[in-house]
Design an enzyme around this catalytic site. Sequence first.
Site, PDB file in Angstrom:
ATOM      1  N   CYS A   1      29.330  -0.656 105.045  1.00  0.00           N
ATOM      2  CA  CYS A   1      29.389  -0.011 103.729  1.00  0.00           C
ATOM      3  C   CYS A   1      28.210   0.937 103.531  1.00  0.00           C
ATOM      4  O   CYS A   1      28.342   1.975 102.868  1.00  0.00           O
ATOM      5  CB  CYS A   1      29.397  -1.075 102.625  1.00  0.00           C
TER       6      CYS A   1
ATOM      7  N   GLU B   1      32.384  -2.342  97.885  1.00  0.00           N
ATOM      8  CA  GLU B   1      31.830  -0.996  97.879  1.00  0.00           C
ATOM      9  C   GLU B   1      32.857   0.028  98.372  1.00  0.00           C
ATOM     10  O   GLU B   1      32.970   1.130  97.825  1.00  0.00           O
ATOM     11  CB  GLU B   1      30.583  -0.929  98.771  1.00  0.00           C
TER      12      GLU B   1
END
Length: 346
Positions: free
Chosen positions: A291, A263
């Site tokens: 994330c 991510e």
Amino acid sequence: MFVGICGSICSGKQTVAQYLVEHHGFSQIHLLDSEEAPSSTEGVVATATSNGARSRSQKQDFFTTAEELLDYVTRRWRSRFVTTDIPTEQVLDVFMRRPFFLLISIDAPLTLRYRRFQQRSDLPEQAISLEEFVSRNDKHLYDAASGLQPLISRATVRLLNTSSSLAHLYATLGKLDIPNPDRMRPGWDTYFMALASLAAHRSNCMKRRVGCVLVGRERRVISTGYNGTPRGLRNCADGGCPRCNEANGSGVGLSTCLCIHAEENALLEAGRERIREGSVLYCDTCPCLTCSIKICQVGITEVVYAHGYSMDTETAEIFRQAGVKLRQFIPPPNGLIHLEKMELYS
């Protein structure tokens, strides 16, 4: 939709075809020169077993060549057709030309198929020993000239049929949802999640493969990412991240990990100016807390994931507070499917 069914002897090919006819409006079509033409004992008995009141006098369509059959189906492509007559890979290659064709294979344990064969062999002269059945099965699957195993291995859906009754088989097939159009032309969730899974195969992290795709409001890919060590450092798989290579347990030594998450890579690649309202992040694994807060910061509207992670509950709470929609995507099952375990997909 055009479904082809292949498989081993007495695996239940005709019964599954009859299920599609009775419950999903399919029409069964045949190749006259195929190994399992309608005049075969197995086809006749299977039809009678699935519906005792039904006879072969019902309307069915027969063709002498695969091309002729395919032309007929193509001109009626919005209808539903099924065939159990795929005797060679050459015939399969003809059918595979069409994007609305789906190949299903069916198998069952050898001893179970032998018992089914015995039950279908009503005449004493048809009875054969287990050894003879094994020999016939081996030729059916592995003969160098006519064996069907290479064809069976190309099936999108591979069913293991150990059902003990017709009612149980039909119930499990209902959960499988064979006519699901997502199998023919993947929907957007399936498409983007497949891209995320493909990106994951580029990962060089020794701990876990993760892939990610960032998609704009108009369903255009903004960026992709996978986890691994940063540019300029040795790949994790080559020893670049000591933490991952020491095989520590999940959550141990995270502060010393040198790998960037999928991510993070996707967000860095996109840059803040390319992420607009309505952007969706597809990830094959639910994002971790680290994330998640970055996803919230850049203004992503929705996160779609395939597999859970150890922090799913905490991640969901972060997204809830930030107003980011989180949902899990579960595609229709493909690959090898044990019908006895279909409750896992219900």
